[in-house]
Design an enzyme around this catalytic site. Structure first.
Site, PDB file in Angstrom:
ATOM      1  N   PHE A 220       0.867  -1.193   0.000  1.00 43.00           N
ATOM      2  CA  PHE A 220       0.000   0.000   0.000  1.00 43.00           C
ATOM      3  C   PHE A 220       0.903   1.243   0.000  1.00 43.00           C
ATOM      4  CE2 PHE A 220      -2.143  -3.411   2.322  1.00 43.00           C
ATOM      5  CZ  PHE A 220      -3.334  -3.529   1.635  1.00 43.00           C
ATOM      6  N   ASP A 242       0.909  -0.928  -5.007  1.00 44.04           N
ATOM      7  CA  ASP A 242      -0.309  -0.141  -4.783  1.00 44.04           C
ATOM      8  C   ASP A 242      -1.265  -0.421  -5.932  1.00 44.04           C
ATOM      9  OD1 ASP A 242      -0.951   2.499  -2.834  1.00 44.04           O
ATOM     10  OD2 ASP A 242      -2.146   2.424  -4.680  1.00 44.04           O
ATOM     11  N   SER A 243      -2.569  -0.324  -5.659  1.00 46.21           N
ATOM     12  CA  SER A 243      -3.548  -0.606  -6.715  1.00 46.21           C
ATOM     13  C   SER A 243      -3.765   0.602  -7.631  1.00 46.21           C
ATOM     14  CB  SER A 243      -4.879  -1.023  -6.089  1.00 46.21           C
ATOM     15  OG  SER A 243      -5.307  -0.035  -5.185  1.00 46.21           O
ATOM     16  N   ASN A 268      -3.039  -5.494  -6.459  1.00 46.74           N
ATOM     17  CA  ASN A 268      -3.901  -5.606  -5.293  1.00 46.74           C
ATOM     18  C   ASN A 268      -3.097  -6.400  -4.258  1.00 46.74           C
ATOM     19  OD1 ASN A 268      -5.665  -6.846  -3.371  1.00 46.74           O
ATOM     20  ND2 ASN A 268      -7.379  -6.374  -4.731  1.00 46.74           N
ATOM     21  N   ASP A 287       0.489  -0.511   5.153  1.00 49.89           N
ATOM     22  CA  ASP A 287      -0.175   0.769   5.451  1.00 49.89           C
ATOM     23  C   ASP A 287      -1.466   0.877   4.636  1.00 49.89           C
ATOM     24  OD1 ASP A 287      -0.650   3.291   6.447  1.00 49.89           O
ATOM     25  OD2 ASP A 287       0.686   4.297   5.028  1.00 49.89           O
ATOM     26  N   CYS A 327      -5.467   3.073   9.974  1.00 44.15           N
ATOM     27  CA  CYS A 327      -5.849   4.490   9.988  1.00 44.15           C
ATOM     28  C   CYS A 327      -7.355   4.654  10.091  1.00 44.15           C
ATOM     29  CB  CYS A 327      -5.312   5.201   8.750  1.00 44.15           C
ATOM     30  SG  CYS A 327      -5.937   4.542   7.215  1.00 44.15           S
TER      31      CYS A 327
END
Ligand code: SAH
Length: 383
Positions: A220, A242-243, A268, A287, A327
Site C-alpha cells: 500500500f 499499490d492498486s 492488489n 499501510d 488508519c
C-alpha cells in the site's frame, strides 16, 4: 448575530462533556431555525452552554463547535484561530496546518507543501467563510498559490458541490518538494488526498532507520513514501505495491528523480500475497486504507487486517521487521494488538513490539473527540 439553540432534555450530553459535535436528533428544533451555515450557541435546558458552533440542518452532524465562548466565527475570531493553528506547527515546511475540529475550525483542512497550500472546506459554514479564510492565510503565510481541493465526497452531506481549482485561477504544474530526505512529486490538482499522505511522513523516516541492508516490501505504498525513504537509507532492495496506477507512476518517477533503486508495481496487495507465498523479506510495511469507515465494517476490517498481517509475518525472515498501521478510528490500538496476537499465533512466530506509533502532532487528538484519534502503528521484530 449569534443564534441560540437548545439541546433536548435527556439526550446523552456528550457535547456538554467536551465532544465538538451535536446531532440533529439531540437538538430542539422549533419553527424558527437559524439559517444553515450560521453561528449558533448551544445550551442545555438549564442554560449551560456547550459553546458556539457552525450550524447546518441539512447535515446529520448539525452543530460543530469552534469556541467554548459565545462568539461569532468571523473577523478576528476566525483569524486568531487560524494564526494559533499555524503557530502550533512551528516552522515545518511540509505538513498539516489546520485540522478541522482538532484545531477548532470545523470542516477546514489546510496542508502546506512548501510555498503552496492545499485548502479544503468540508462544512457549509466553513465554505461560506472561505473568502475570509483565504485572505487570512494569504496574510499569515503569503503562499505562492493556494489550491482549493473541494472534491471530497463528504461535501455532498453538507449540500455542497465538488470541485478542484487554484485560487488565482492559473494552472499549477506538479512540482518536486523535499520531504524528509527525498524529493517527492507533488500534484496538488490531481493527486489522491490533498497531495501526499502527510500523516505518514514522520513514519517514513522512522521506519527507514531499520532499512539499511534489508530487503523491503512497501505494501500500500501510494507514491512510495516508505519505500523511497528505505532505499535512501541503504535498503538492499525495495518493492512497492499499490492498486493505483497514478500513485505507482508517481512512485516510479520519484525513484528515478532521486536516483534510487526501487521497484514499484500496480497490484492488489491481497492478491499479491496469495500469489507470492515463496518470497521473503527483511522489512515489510503494511499501510492499508481505512477498512472500517462505518461501525458495521469493523468485523470485516479486522479479518482484513488479520489476513494481511498473517501473510506478512509468514514472508518475514528471522529478525525481520513488520511496520503495520491502521488508519481507521473505529479500530482501536487494542484491536490491532489482538489482530497481531492472533496472526503471530497462526504464523507460529514470536513477534516482539519494538515501537508503538501514533499519528503526528500536526494531526492533534482531542481527548473528548475519539474520532480524532485514528492512526496507530506497531513496529514488530519477528523471530
Ligand atoms: N503508505 C502510503 C499511504 C498509503 S494510503 C504513504 O505512506 O504515503 C493507502 C493506499 O492503499 C492508497 O494509495 C490506495 O491506492 C492503496 N490501496 C487501496 N486498496 C488497495 C489494495 N487492495 N491493494 C493495493 N493498494 C491498495
Amino acid at each position: 448575530m449569534l443564534a441560540k439553540l437548545r439541546l433536548k432534555a435527556h439526550t446523552p450530553a456528550r457535547v456538554l462533556a467536551g465532544h465538538p459535535w451535536a446531532f440533529m436528533g439531540e437538538i430542539l428544533t422549533g419553527v424558527n431555525l437559524p439559517p444553515d451555515g450560521s453561528c449558533v450557541e448551544l445550551t442545555d435546558l438549564r442554560g449551560h452552554s456547550a459553546g458556539s458552533g457552525l450550524w447546518n440542518s441539512k447535515s446529520q452532524i448539525s452543530w460543530r463547535r469552534y469556541s467554548r465562548r459565545a462568539e461569532l466565527l468571523d473577523g478576528p475570531v476566525l483569524e486568531n484561530l487560524l494564526r494559533a493553528s499555524v503557530l502550533r506547527r512551528g516552522e515545518k515546511r511540509v505538513g498539516r496546518l489546520v485540522w478541522s475540529e482538532a484545531d477548532s475550525l470545523p470542516g477546514l483542512i489546510v496542508d502546506r507543501y512548501g510555498d503552496y497550500l492545499s485548502v479544503q472546506a468540508l462544512t457549509l459554514g466553513m465554505d461560506q467563510r472561505l473568502p475570509q479564510v483565504l485572505q487570512a492565510l494569504q496574510a499569515i503565510l503569503n503562499p505562492r498559490e493556494m489550491v482549493l481541493r473541494n472534491d471530497a465526497s463528504s461535501r455532498k452531506l453538507e449540500g455542497l458541490d465538488q470541485y478542484i481549482k487554484t485560487v488565482s485561477g492559473n494552472p499549477l504544474q506538479p512540482f518536486w518538494l523535499e520531504v524528509g530526505k527525498v524529493q517527492m512529486y507533488i500534484d496538488l490538482l490531481s493527486g489522491q488526498k490533498t497531495g501526499l499522505y502527510l500523516d505518514q511522513i514522520e513514519q517514513h523516516q522512522n521506519v527507514a532507520r531499520y532499512a539499511a541492508g534489508r530487503t523491503v516490501l512497501d505494501a500500500f505504498c501510494n507514491q512510495g513514501g516508505f519505500g523511497l525513504a528505505c532505499a535512501q537509507a541503504g535498503a538492499k532492495s525495495v518493492l512497492g505495491l499499490d492498486s493505483s496506477t497514478e500513485a505507482i507512476d508517481a512512485a516510479r518517477r520519484g525513484a528515478l528523480h532521486n536516483g534510487l533503486s526501487a521497484r514499484f508495481e500496480v497490484a492488489n496487495v491481497f492478491d499479491w500475497f496469495t500469489e507470492n507465498r515463496e518470497q521473503s523479506f527483511d522489512l515489510i510495511i503494511l499501510d492499508p486504507p481505512p477498512f472500517a469507515r462505518k461501525k458495521e465494517d469493523v468485523k470485516a476490517a479486522l479479518r482484513g487486517y488479520k489476513e494481511l498481517n498473517l501473510r506478512a509475518m509468514k514472508l518475514l525472515n528471522k529478525g525481520g521487521i513488520l511496520a503495520t498501521y491502521s488508519c481507521s478510528h473505529r479500530i482501536s490500538d487494542g484491536m490491532v494488538l489482538s489482530v497481531l496476537e492472533s496472526a503471530a499465533s497462526d504464523a507460529h512466530r514470536d513477534a516482539f513490539i519494538l515501537e508503538r506509533t501514533f499519528q503526528p502532532a500536526d494531526h492533534p487528538v482531542l481527548v473528548n473527540f475519539p474520532e480524532s484519534l485514528y492512526l496507530k502503528g506497531f513496529i514488530l521484530e519477528m523471530r
